[in-house]
Design a protein around this motif. Sequence first.
Motif, mmCIF file in Angstrom:
data_model
loop_
_atom_site.group_PDB
_atom_site.id
_atom_site.type_symbol
_atom_site.label_atom_id
_atom_site.label_comp_id
_atom_site.label_asym_id
_atom_site.label_seq_id
_atom_site.Cartn_x
_atom_site.Cartn_y
_atom_site.Cartn_z
ATOM 1 N N GLU A 251 -12.202 -3.808 -17.048
ATOM 2 C CA GLU A 251 -13.501 -3.752 -17.724
ATOM 3 C C GLU A 251 -13.329 -3.603 -19.237
ATOM 4 O O GLU A 251 -14.094 -4.171 -20.005
ATOM 5 C CB GLU A 251 -14.341 -2.616 -17.158
ATOM 6 C CG GLU A 251 -14.832 -2.894 -15.752
ATOM 7 C CD GLU A 251 -15.493 -1.693 -15.098
ATOM 8 O OE1 GLU A 251 -15.685 -0.666 -15.777
ATOM 9 O OE2 GLU A 251 -15.803 -1.780 -13.897
ATOM 10 N N HIS A 252 -12.330 -2.855 -19.639
ATOM 11 C CA HIS A 252 -12.063 -2.660 -21.071
ATOM 12 C C HIS A 252 -11.675 -3.970 -21.757
ATOM 13 O O HIS A 252 -11.962 -4.163 -22.935
ATOM 14 C CB HIS A 252 -10.957 -1.613 -21.242
ATOM 15 C CG HIS A 252 -10.600 -1.348 -22.658
ATOM 16 N ND1 HIS A 252 -11.422 -0.648 -23.524
ATOM 17 C CD2 HIS A 252 -9.515 -1.696 -23.383
ATOM 18 C CE1 HIS A 252 -10.855 -0.588 -24.714
ATOM 19 N NE2 HIS A 252 -9.692 -1.213 -24.654
ATOM 20 N N ASN A 253 -11.032 -4.863 -21.022
ATOM 21 C CA ASN A 253 -10.549 -6.123 -21.596
ATOM 22 C C ASN A 253 -11.377 -7.339 -21.195
ATOM 23 O O ASN A 253 -10.990 -8.472 -21.472
ATOM 24 C CB ASN A 253 -9.089 -6.347 -21.180
ATOM 25 C CG ASN A 253 -8.175 -5.384 -21.869
ATOM 26 O OD1 ASN A 253 -8.014 -5.411 -23.072
ATOM 27 N ND2 ASN A 253 -7.581 -4.479 -21.100
ATOM 28 N N ARG B 289 -3.536 -8.684 -25.759
ATOM 29 C CA ARG B 289 -4.218 -7.648 -24.978
ATOM 30 C C ARG B 289 -4.140 -7.933 -23.486
ATOM 31 O O ARG B 289 -3.984 -7.015 -22.683
ATOM 32 C CB ARG B 289 -5.675 -7.516 -25.430
ATOM 33 C CG ARG B 289 -5.765 -6.789 -26.771
ATOM 34 C CD ARG B 289 -7.151 -6.504 -27.204
ATOM 35 N NE ARG B 289 -7.867 -5.669 -26.251
ATOM 36 C CZ ARG B 289 -9.122 -5.294 -26.417
ATOM 37 N NH1 ARG B 289 -9.781 -5.678 -27.491
ATOM 38 N NH2 ARG B 289 -9.732 -4.549 -25.527
ATOM 39 N N SER C 203 -10.783 -0.040 -14.509
ATOM 40 C CA SER C 203 -11.146 0.454 -15.843
ATOM 41 C C SER C 203 -10.479 -0.379 -16.931
ATOM 42 O O SER C 203 -11.118 -0.768 -17.913
ATOM 43 C CB SER C 203 -10.736 1.923 -15.964
ATOM 44 O OG SER C 203 -10.975 2.391 -17.265
ATOM 45 N N GLU C 204 -9.188 -0.642 -16.762
ATOM 46 C CA GLU C 204 -8.457 -1.480 -17.726
ATOM 47 C C GLU C 204 -9.072 -2.876 -17.785
ATOM 48 O O GLU C 204 -9.207 -3.464 -18.853
ATOM 49 C CB GLU C 204 -6.984 -1.605 -17.323
ATOM 50 C CG GLU C 204 -6.176 -0.360 -17.484
ATOM 51 C CD GLU C 204 -5.611 -0.195 -18.879
ATOM 52 O OE1 GLU C 204 -5.568 -1.172 -19.642
ATOM 53 O OE2 GLU C 204 -5.217 0.934 -19.193
ATOM 54 N N SER D 188 -14.022 -8.760 -22.289
ATOM 55 C CA SER D 188 -14.493 -9.668 -23.349
ATOM 56 C C SER D 188 -13.409 -10.619 -23.845
ATOM 57 O O SER D 188 -13.718 -11.624 -24.490
ATOM 58 C CB SER D 188 -15.047 -8.869 -24.526
ATOM 59 O OG SER D 188 -14.014 -8.105 -25.122
ATOM 60 N N GLN D 189 -12.165 -10.347 -23.539
ATOM 61 C CA GLN D 189 -11.073 -11.199 -24.022
ATOM 62 C C GLN D 189 -11.083 -12.584 -23.391
ATOM 63 O O GLN D 189 -10.483 -13.510 -23.916
ATOM 64 C CB GLN D 189 -9.721 -10.521 -23.781
ATOM 65 C CG GLN D 189 -9.568 -9.193 -24.467
ATOM 66 C CD GLN D 189 -9.885 -9.253 -25.951
ATOM 67 O OE1 GLN D 189 -9.358 -10.076 -26.683
ATOM 68 N NE2 GLN D 189 -10.762 -8.372 -26.403
ATOM 69 N N TYR E 177 -2.503 -5.747 -20.628
ATOM 70 C CA TYR E 177 -3.234 -5.406 -19.401
ATOM 71 C C TYR E 177 -2.373 -5.674 -18.167
ATOM 72 O O TYR E 177 -2.270 -4.826 -17.278
ATOM 73 C CB TYR E 177 -4.540 -6.209 -19.313
ATOM 74 C CG TYR E 177 -5.202 -6.120 -17.960
ATOM 75 C CD1 TYR E 177 -5.837 -4.952 -17.562
ATOM 76 C CD2 TYR E 177 -5.159 -7.186 -17.069
ATOM 77 C CE1 TYR E 177 -6.421 -4.850 -16.304
ATOM 78 C CE2 TYR E 177 -5.745 -7.092 -15.820
ATOM 79 C CZ TYR E 177 -6.372 -5.928 -15.435
ATOM 80 O OH TYR E 177 -6.940 -5.830 -14.198
#
Length: 166
Positions: free
Chosen positions: A93-95, A53, A90-91, A97-98, A57
């Motif tokens: 923030e979406h990732n 992921r 945005s991308e 937690s990785q 990104y």
Amino acid sequence: MNYTVIIVACLALVAIVFVSKLFTERTLKIQALDNGKAAKSIVLPLRLQAYERMALYLERIEPNQLVMRIHAPGLTVAQEQNLLLTAIRSEFEHNLSQQIYISNEVWRKICDAKDDIIEIINTVAAQMEDDSDNQQFAESLLIAAAQKPVVDQALMFLKTDVQKLF
């Protein structure tokens, strides 16, 4: 004679306790190893997915890819700049937690790459005239980004780090 029986019984009891203790310790060590293997079999796929992921990104925020997805004729430089920065954030923030599953060094490189790309976008936008065509902005951005391949460097670091898992 009674004392001999008592002494032998005590020695037998000590021997039984000693053997039981050894057996219990060995059993606990085996269980701990099994639990460690089970944990690794669960965590490893999650870690690999996180690395995948984060590689995606980095590819998505690479200026060439970003401009291809975001660029639209007729926008002002400020509008396009805003869309590019919003997409990157945005991308990210979406990732977010990785970061739990990847090394601190890789996470730092990814954050540095993101920050460098944002800086390149802002620098190029600041150099443009207010009435500049966003096509000229996009071209200038791609030229500036080609001079500083931050995504390639971060991807290389990520790939090297993931190879350490095997």
